[in-house]
Design a protein around this motif. Structure first.
Motif, PDB file in Angstrom:
ATOM      1  N   CYS A 221       0.818  -1.215   0.000  1.00 59.85           N
ATOM      2  CA  CYS A 221       0.000   0.000   0.000  1.00 59.85           C
ATOM      3  C   CYS A 221       0.849   1.260   0.000  1.00 59.85           C
ATOM      4  CB  CYS A 221      -0.949  -0.020   1.186  1.00 59.85           C
ATOM      5  SG  CYS A 221      -2.324  -1.187   0.958  1.00 59.85           S
ATOM      6  N   GLU A 222       1.998   1.222   0.646  1.00 61.28           N
ATOM      7  CA  GLU A 222       2.885   2.383   0.595  1.00 61.28           C
ATOM      8  C   GLU A 222       3.274   2.689  -0.841  1.00 61.28           C
ATOM      9  OE1 GLU A 222       7.123   4.028   2.427  1.00 61.28           O
ATOM     10  OE2 GLU A 222       6.585   1.923   2.643  1.00 61.28           O
ATOM     11  N   GLN A 223       3.616   1.645  -1.594  1.00 59.22           N
ATOM     12  CA  GLN A 223       4.019   1.854  -2.986  1.00 59.22           C
ATOM     13  C   GLN A 223       2.829   2.286  -3.851  1.00 59.22           C
ATOM     14  OE1 GLN A 223       7.218   1.894  -3.941  1.00 59.22           O
ATOM     15  NE2 GLN A 223       7.570   1.572  -1.737  1.00 59.22           N
ATOM     16  N   LYS A 224       1.665   1.741  -3.594  1.00 55.83           N
ATOM     17  CA  LYS A 224       0.496   2.114  -4.385  1.00 55.83           C
ATOM     18  C   LYS A 224       0.083   3.565  -4.129  1.00 55.83           C
ATOM     19  CE  LYS A 224      -0.053  -1.637  -6.652  1.00 55.83           C
ATOM     20  NZ  LYS A 224       0.170  -1.653  -8.136  1.00 55.83           N
ATOM     21  N   VAL A 225       0.205   4.015  -2.886  1.00 52.36           N
ATOM     22  CA  VAL A 225      -0.134   5.400  -2.580  1.00 52.36           C
ATOM     23  C   VAL A 225       0.885   6.345  -3.216  1.00 52.36           C
ATOM     24  CG1 VAL A 225      -0.303   7.105  -0.726  1.00 52.36           C
ATOM     25  CG2 VAL A 225      -1.459   4.902  -0.509  1.00 52.36           C
ATOM     26  N   ILE A 226       2.165   6.001  -3.160  1.00 52.09           N
ATOM     27  CA  ILE A 226       3.187   6.830  -3.801  1.00 52.09           C
ATOM     28  C   ILE A 226       2.918   6.931  -5.306  1.00 52.09           C
ATOM     29  CG2 ILE A 226       5.630   6.935  -4.429  1.00 52.09           C
ATOM     30  CD1 ILE A 226       6.265   5.755  -1.674  1.00 52.09           C
ATOM     31  N   ALA A 227       2.558   5.790  -5.927  1.00 56.44           N
ATOM     32  CA  ALA A 227       2.251   5.807  -7.363  1.00 56.44           C
ATOM     33  C   ALA A 227       1.011   6.648  -7.633  1.00 56.44           C
ATOM     34  CB  ALA A 227       2.045   4.371  -7.855  1.00 56.44           C
ATOM     35  N   TYR A 228       0.027   6.540  -6.773  1.00 60.28           N
ATOM     36  CA  TYR A 228      -1.213   7.297  -6.935  1.00 60.28           C
ATOM     37  C   TYR A 228      -0.959   8.799  -6.840  1.00 60.28           C
ATOM     38  CZ  TYR A 228      -5.892   9.011  -5.558  1.00 60.28           C
ATOM     39  OH  TYR A 228      -7.081   9.696  -5.459  1.00 60.28           O
ATOM     40  N   LEU A 229      -0.091   9.196  -5.912  1.00 61.82           N
ATOM     41  CA  LEU A 229       0.225  10.608  -5.729  1.00 61.82           C
ATOM     42  C   LEU A 229       1.194  11.134  -6.789  1.00 61.82           C
ATOM     43  CD1 LEU A 229       0.829  10.633  -1.865  1.00 61.82           C
ATOM     44  CD2 LEU A 229      -1.239  11.390  -3.067  1.00 61.82           C
ATOM     45  N   GLY A 230       1.893  10.218  -7.452  1.00 59.80           N
ATOM     46  CA  GLY A 230       2.922  10.630  -8.394  1.00 59.80           C
ATOM     47  C   GLY A 230       4.234  10.933  -7.708  1.00 59.80           C
TER      48      GLY A 230
END
Length: 272
Positions: A221-230
């Protein structure tokens, strides 16, 4: 004939969070599934795939008029289901309904949306008369935590991303009581993001909340949120929400990723 509509809640457990910071949002990659929508009219019992249903009488109506529910699929319980009422719907039908949701909506991230699966089965009188069907329904949760009454169909509604069905909360997930779902375009603090992680199957042993799957979910989830935020962004944390072990056999086997701001924001933090 009056029937029982049972709305099964989805209790979840907060697993952990990490701080992310900095960056500019860029569109996330949408990886939809091909919608697997049963042929309209197929199934079992009085409610069939594609039927639209209106409360309070659980009446079938034209999908062109406002209604709360849409039937994803219907089927019969296994022949060996006990005759006692009510049936063990959480174990015998709920897994099928949970599996049907992303398939019907066309996106593996359906759990990050306001679209939810519910289960309908016969009332006690028709059950006693031998009816053994169940139906899996989908509805959109509104800001008052009640089903949204709207016209049209929800089949393949997420095929091009979460869009207007992305789930946002006024506060932090699980810290709100009651839950306060709000439009992502208005003030809010939390957003469910693309990247729902399937941790297993309902037939697998329930999740061990002290086991390795928890760490896997938090890192994912940390990586998915970073990807989501750009990128990393100050004042935003990532959180993984996991199913409770007792709900695992009902088909609740996925981790949902959330981006949480430390203050109210207006408009999405990223792109879903």
């Amino acid at each position: 004939m009056r029937r029982v509509l049972v709305l099964l809640a989805l209790p979840l457990l907060l697993a952990g969070c990490t701080t992310v910071a900095g960056g500019r949002a860029t569109p996330a990659t949408v990886v939809p599934t091909t919608p697997r929508v049963p042929r309209p009219g197929t199934g079992a019992g009085p409610y069939r795939s594609g039927d639209c249903v209106e409360l309070p009488d659980v009446t079938k109506v034209s999908c062109d008029r406002p209604h709360e529910y849409e039937v994803m699929l219907s089927a019969n319980f296994a022949p060996e289901v006990p005759a006692a009422y009510p049936p063990d719907v959480k174990r015998l039908a709920r897994p099928a309904c949970h599996t049907a949701l992303p398939a019907y909506l066309g996106n593996p991230d359906a759990d990050a949306s306001t679209l939810e699966a519910f289960t309908l089965w016969p009332g006690e009188q028709p059950w006693g008369a031998g009816e053994r069907w169940y139906a899996c329904l989908v509805t959109a949760r509104g800001g008052d935590n009640k089903p949204v009454k709207q016209p049209g169909r929800l089949a393949a509604a997420l095929a091009h991303g979460l869009g207007r069905f992305q789930e946002c909360r006024a506060g932090e997930p699980l810290k709100e009581s009651p839950v306060h779902v709000v439009p992502c375009g208005g003030p809010h603090r939390s957003e469910a993001v693309p990247g729902v992680l399937q941790l297993g199957k309902a037939t697998d042993p329930p999740i061990d909340l002290n086991g390795p799957l928890v760490g896997k979910a938090i890192s994912h989830c940390e990586q998915k949120v970073i990807a989501y935020l750009g990128g990393r962004r100050p004042g935003v944390t990532s959180t993984a929400i996991l199913p409770l072990p007792q709900d695992w056999p009902t088909g609740e086997t996925a981790a949902v990723c959330w981006a949480i701001a430390d203050h109210d924001v207006t408009g999405p933090l990223g792109h879903a």
